[in-house]
Design an enzyme around this catalytic site. Sequence first.
Site, PDB file in Angstrom:
ATOM      1  N   LYS A 172       0.861  -1.192   0.000  1.00  0.00           N
ATOM      2  CA  LYS A 172       0.000   0.000   0.000  1.00  0.00           C
ATOM      3  C   LYS A 172       0.894   1.238   0.000  1.00  0.00           C
ATOM      4  O   LYS A 172       1.113   1.882   1.028  1.00  0.00           O
ATOM      5  CB  LYS A 172      -0.955  -0.029   1.200  1.00  0.00           C
ATOM      6  CG  LYS A 172      -2.118   0.936   1.055  1.00  0.00           C
ATOM      7  CD  LYS A 172      -3.210   0.649   2.066  1.00  0.00           C
ATOM      8  CE  LYS A 172      -4.227   1.768   2.172  1.00  0.00           C
ATOM      9  NZ  LYS A 172      -4.983   2.034   0.968  1.00  0.00           N
TER      10      LYS A 172
HETATM   11  N1  PMP Z   1      -7.747  -1.413  -3.287  1.00  0.00           N
HETATM   12  C1  PMP Z   1      -7.167  -0.223  -3.155  1.00  0.00           C
HETATM   13  C2  PMP Z   1      -6.307   0.289  -4.251  1.00  0.00           C
HETATM   14  C3  PMP Z   1      -7.372   0.537  -2.000  1.00  0.00           C
HETATM   15  O1  PMP Z   1      -6.812   1.736  -1.861  1.00  0.00           O
HETATM   16  C4  PMP Z   1      -8.201   0.033  -0.983  1.00  0.00           C
HETATM   17  C5  PMP Z   1      -8.447   0.844   0.265  1.00  0.00           C
HETATM   18  N2  PMP Z   1      -7.450   0.667   1.209  1.00  0.00           N
HETATM   19  C6  PMP Z   1      -8.755  -1.237  -1.149  1.00  0.00           C
HETATM   20  C7  PMP Z   1      -8.514  -1.938  -2.311  1.00  0.00           C
HETATM   21  C8  PMP Z   1      -9.556  -1.858  -0.053  1.00  0.00           C
HETATM   22  O2  PMP Z   1      -8.677  -2.233   0.984  1.00  0.00           O
HETATM   23  P1  PMP Z   1      -9.143  -2.293   2.490  1.00  0.00           P
HETATM   24  O3  PMP Z   1     -10.359  -3.120   2.521  1.00  0.00           O
HETATM   25  O4  PMP Z   1      -8.035  -2.936   3.211  1.00  0.00           O
HETATM   26  O5  PMP Z   1      -9.395  -0.906   2.931  1.00  0.00           O
END
Ligand code: PMP
Length: 321
Positions: A172
Amino acid sequence: MTNEKPKKDEWAEPSEPPKCLWMSGEMVDWENATVHASMLGWSSISMVFEGIRGYWNSDQEQLNIFRLDSHLERLMRSMKVMRMTSPWSVEELTSAVIDIAQTNEFRGDCYIQPLAYFGEGTPGYLSAGGRPGEVAIFSRKSTSILGAGETITCGVSSWSRISDNVMPPRVKAISNYQNSRYVADEMSLNGYDFGIILNQQGKVSEVSYACLFIIRDGVAITPPVSAGILESITREVAIDLLRDDLGIPVLERDVDRTELYIADEAFICGTGAEIQAIRDIDHFKIGNGGIGPVVAKVEQLYHDVVRGRGPKHEAWLTGVF
Ligand code: PMP
């Protein structure tokens, strides 16, 4: 159980800043939390982060932070791939997050964002690996994105998803969001709420900042973690809720573009996005163009779980007060 989902939101635009944030082990007043201008630009290419939500339960007078440990563990994994060592353990960062929420007296929903970056010191941002990162944690008040019953439209973007050998989507990293920005801008110019991104193999990957599920013949289907997605925590939660709580089979497999168009139901999910039903993809109506029965159930359940209504998933919540 009732859906107390609040009305439309300002999670992206806080009205007033909180009192303080946490930087490298200390609580710092909002006004004094600065970095030098020379840190802008190149320094942020290696920055990794998390987005976490805290949900207020008014009956219990409790702020529950949702899946805090999973988010901090993912932050550690992102730092590892960035070759950034962490001066802080998951336990220390957990205490920092609780401390921020308590000190800012968040008696309402909040959004918490830890950032890890190479701080001041040796320049050379293209080869700064192996050094400890610095961590800062911001938070602000927030509410849900959509009011109950609202739906979204999506288009399939002409941009492709970044891939594991180029810029690994499971990390991330702030820099990965350039891909999401291209998609989001294209979609808003074309009049859609969100963009669905195909990966380099032409299969469905995810949405600019959320993951995607379709429902076909009573089965929930979502692209696998190898499809160029972020390893989403909400996706994992949705799989559990669908499978274990609602008894709906879930398949993690490749999804073709045209499967989107013929799906009975579809939804996106993410910490920020929560769960949102899709009513239209590329102008193909999904189901009857409203919220279908499976999405309605999983959305309701998600909001009950994150607010700590019902004991079943208490282990997913970290109480602040
Ligand atoms: N994909 C991307 C590119 C994101 O930024 C997010 C948000 N964090 C998600 C998927 C969903 O991830 P999460 O459920 O961990 O928030």
